[in-house]
Structure formats: C-alpha cells, structure tokens
Design an enzyme around this catalytic site. Structure first.
Site, PDB file in Angstrom:
ATOM      1  N   ASP A  63       0.816  -1.217   0.000  1.00  0.00           N
ATOM      2  CA  ASP A  63       0.000   0.000   0.000  1.00  0.00           C
ATOM      3  C   ASP A  63       0.850   1.268   0.000  1.00  0.00           C
ATOM      4  O   ASP A  63       2.054   1.222   0.225  1.00  0.00           O
ATOM      5  CB  ASP A  63      -0.969  -0.014   1.200  1.00  0.00           C
ATOM      6  CG  ASP A  63      -0.297  -0.432   2.512  1.00  0.00           C
ATOM      7  OD1 ASP A  63       0.942  -0.458   2.564  1.00  0.00           O
ATOM      8  OD2 ASP A  63      -1.023  -0.715   3.480  1.00  0.00           O
ATOM      9  N   ASN A 129      -7.183  -2.248  14.320  1.00  0.00           N
ATOM     10  CA  ASN A 129      -8.598  -2.509  14.026  1.00  0.00           C
ATOM     11  C   ASN A 129      -8.781  -3.725  13.115  1.00  0.00           C
ATOM     12  O   ASN A 129      -9.856  -3.954  12.583  1.00  0.00           O
ATOM     13  CB  ASN A 129      -9.247  -1.277  13.376  1.00  0.00           C
ATOM     14  CG  ASN A 129      -8.647  -0.947  12.014  1.00  0.00           C
ATOM     15  OD1 ASN A 129      -7.665  -1.569  11.580  1.00  0.00           O
ATOM     16  ND2 ASN A 129      -9.223   0.020  11.329  1.00  0.00           N
ATOM     17  N   HIS A 131      -7.152  -4.314  10.250  1.00  0.00           N
ATOM     18  CA  HIS A 131      -6.946  -4.145   8.805  1.00  0.00           C
ATOM     19  C   HIS A 131      -5.686  -4.884   8.353  1.00  0.00           C
ATOM     20  O   HIS A 131      -4.757  -5.109   9.132  1.00  0.00           O
ATOM     21  CB  HIS A 131      -6.929  -2.669   8.382  1.00  0.00           C
ATOM     22  CG  HIS A 131      -5.731  -1.859   8.760  1.00  0.00           C
ATOM     23  ND1 HIS A 131      -5.836  -0.540   9.158  1.00  0.00           N
ATOM     24  CD2 HIS A 131      -4.403  -2.132   8.777  1.00  0.00           C
ATOM     25  CE1 HIS A 131      -4.636  -0.054   9.403  1.00  0.00           C
ATOM     26  NE2 HIS A 131      -3.739  -1.000   9.181  1.00  0.00           N
ATOM     27  N   GLU A 136      -9.613  -1.726   5.241  1.00  0.00           N
ATOM     28  CA  GLU A 136     -10.248  -1.368   6.503  1.00  0.00           C
ATOM     29  C   GLU A 136     -11.498  -2.232   6.739  1.00  0.00           C
ATOM     30  O   GLU A 136     -11.993  -2.885   5.819  1.00  0.00           O
ATOM     31  CB  GLU A 136     -10.648   0.117   6.458  1.00  0.00           C
ATOM     32  CG  GLU A 136      -9.473   1.081   6.298  1.00  0.00           C
ATOM     33  CD  GLU A 136      -8.720   1.328   7.620  1.00  0.00           C
ATOM     34  OE1 GLU A 136      -8.644   0.423   8.481  1.00  0.00           O
ATOM     35  OE2 GLU A 136      -8.202   2.451   7.777  1.00  0.00           O
TER      36      GLU A 136
HETATM   37  C1  GLP Z   1      -0.287   0.358   8.487  1.00  0.00           C
HETATM   38  C2  GLP Z   1      -0.075  -0.395   7.166  1.00  0.00           C
HETATM   39  C3  GLP Z   1      -0.243  -1.866   7.335  1.00  0.00           C
HETATM   40  C4  GLP Z   1       0.511  -2.326   8.571  1.00  0.00           C
HETATM   41  C5  GLP Z   1      -0.097  -1.731   9.799  1.00  0.00           C
HETATM   42  C6  GLP Z   1       0.640  -2.100  11.087  1.00  0.00           C
HETATM   43  O1  GLP Z   1      -1.506   1.004   8.547  1.00  0.00           O
HETATM   44  N1  GLP Z   1      -0.905   0.054   6.119  1.00  0.00           N
HETATM   45  O2  GLP Z   1       0.195  -2.533   6.178  1.00  0.00           O
HETATM   46  O3  GLP Z   1       0.437  -3.720   8.653  1.00  0.00           O
HETATM   47  O4  GLP Z   1      -0.186  -0.340   9.687  1.00  0.00           O
HETATM   48  O5  GLP Z   1       1.659  -1.207  11.396  1.00  0.00           O
HETATM   49  P1  GLP Z   1       2.675  -1.410  12.580  1.00  0.00           P
HETATM   50  O6  GLP Z   1       3.557  -2.535  12.189  1.00  0.00           O
HETATM   51  O7  GLP Z   1       3.426  -0.125  12.671  1.00  0.00           O
HETATM   52  O8  GLP Z   1       1.884  -1.715  13.792  1.00  0.00           O
END
Ligand code: GLP
Length: 230
Positions: A63, A129, A131, A136
């Site tokens: 993403d 949440n 995702h 989402e």
């Molecule tokens: C972001 C990304 C996700 C990622 C998630 C977790 O929103 N779009 O791909 O898996 O957050 O992030 P973190 O590893 O910093 O908890």
C-alpha cells in the site's frame, strides 16, 4: 493456519528470515510481497544483515498513501528505500504511485502487474482494528487494488509518524483482499498487546467483514508469527 510463538519482535524477524531462506533455497521465491510499519523494521534489518540474495526477486508493496511523494519521509516508498531497497538489491521493486493523476488507472496498472507476477510470499502486518494492508473494516473479500478512505482509528494510530505541522493523508492505495489472497504463502507478523484484539478474532475462527484479518482463515498457507500467547 500455523502459529510460531516467539518472545520478541527480533526473534519473530529471525523466524521470518528462516522461512524466506527456505523458500529461496528451494527455488520457490521469485516474487515477494512486502509490508511496512514498525513491525517489519526488524525483519528488514535481519534481511539486510543476512547473506540472502534477492537480486533475482521482484518485490511488491501492499500500500501507499495518496498525495505524498515518494521522497516524503512518511511515504511507504521512502520507508522501503530506507529500510531495505537501498541496502539489498532486488531484481525489480513495485509500489503503488500515490501521486498518480488518475488513481483508478493506477490501481488497474498495479493489479495487472500483480497478475503478471504472482506473489510467492506476502508479508502482512495487522492494524489494531484488524486491517491488512489498508483494507479497513467493511472491505469486500473480492476487492482488488483500490483507493481507500482511511478510518479514524487508522488515522489516529498512524498520525504519530507525522510531525505536528503536517496533516496525515486520509486516503491511500492498497492491494485488495483478493489480491493478497492470491499469494501462495502468507506470513503475518503481529507483536504486542495492541494487536491482541485482532489476533483474538483470527483465532476465534470466524470470518467477519468487520475484522479483515479474519479473511485469512480462507487461505491454505498462513503462518502467524506473534509474541502473544493464546
Ligand atoms: C499500516 C499499514 C499496514 C501495517 C499496519 C501495522 O496502517 N498500512 O500494512 O500492517 O499499519 O503497522 P505497525 O507494524 O506499525 O503496527
């Protein structure tokens, strides 16, 4: 679904690198799907310091934010360059272009690339949440690469990375659930209490649109790496 329980993020990173090494050595890793976020940082650190050779591997990222350029320090393109691509050569790397003038055309372009280069492994983190990538709650299981309006919960969590005088983007481009599910092998990394609620939904074994991570229950080859005990 397989779970590897570890004591720390670092140990988790080691486990992920071992899986990657095994797949590379078996000649099964040609296309690797990558994720961003703090969870993945130790993984890329380990990959960088290892002798693993990715020069014949094509990488795809999950993403990207809309509206910030690749050289902005909070773009995922920048993150990937900083943590991995500037230190480990890949054959080719792809990430959605969040600055594209025609975002729908950009989604089609990306999805076409994914079809031409089927993912052998996809790394996934999880949002608090539930995702995956930026899919989402409420995202359809049939979704392919698309534009997404981020939820307030994601904005609240991710805005910590943006400085006070900046506004965090509220839209992004993301591979869809169906694009992710095409990968032959999924490796999910989730560490810390904050991910517990989402993991609990996954382990409860029921698919729910409200918790996109539960779509993974339909995939035949998922490995979850976590420090949470269930
Ligand atoms: C972001 C990304 C996700 C990622 C998630 C977790 O929103 N779009 O791909 O898996 O957050 O992030 P973190 O590893 O910093 O908890």
């Amino acid at each position: 679904m397989q779970t590897i329980t570890v004591d720390s993020k670092e140990q988790g990173a080691e486990e992920i690198c071992n899986i990657v090494r095994g797949e590379l050595e078996a000649g099964r890793l040609h296309v690797l799907g990558l994720a961003t976020g703090s969870t993945m940082e130790p993984v890329y650190e380990k990959m960088v310091s290892s002798n693993l050779d990715f020069s014949d591997v094509t990488a795809f990222n999950l993403d990207e934010y809309i509206g910030i350029p690749a050289d902005h320090e909070n773009s995922y393109a920048y993150y990937m360059k900083k943590h991995l691509f500037s230190k480990k050569p890949f054959k080719q790397t792809y990430i959605e272009n969040g600055m594209a003038e025609d975002l729908d055309a950009e989604c089609v372009r990306y999805e076409t690339l994914l079809k031409e280069n089927p993912l052998d492994i996809q790394f996934l983190g999880i949002g608090e949440n539930g995702h995956i990538a930026f899919n989402e709650p409420g995202t359809s299981p049939e979704s392919v690469t698309h534009v997404v309006e981020l939820t307030q919960s994601t904005i609240d969590v991710n805005s910590q990375y943006f400085s006070e005088d900046e506004t965090m983007p509220t839209t992004a481009l993301t591979m869809g659930i169906s694009s992710i599910m095409q990968a032959k092998k999924l490796i999910v990394a989730a560490f810390g209490e904050k991910k517990r609620a989402a993991l609990e939904k996954l382990y409860a074994g029921e698919i729910s649109t409200e918790w996109p991570v539960t779509y993974l229950l339909d995939h035949p080859d998922v490995t979850v790496i976590t420090d949470q005990k269930f």
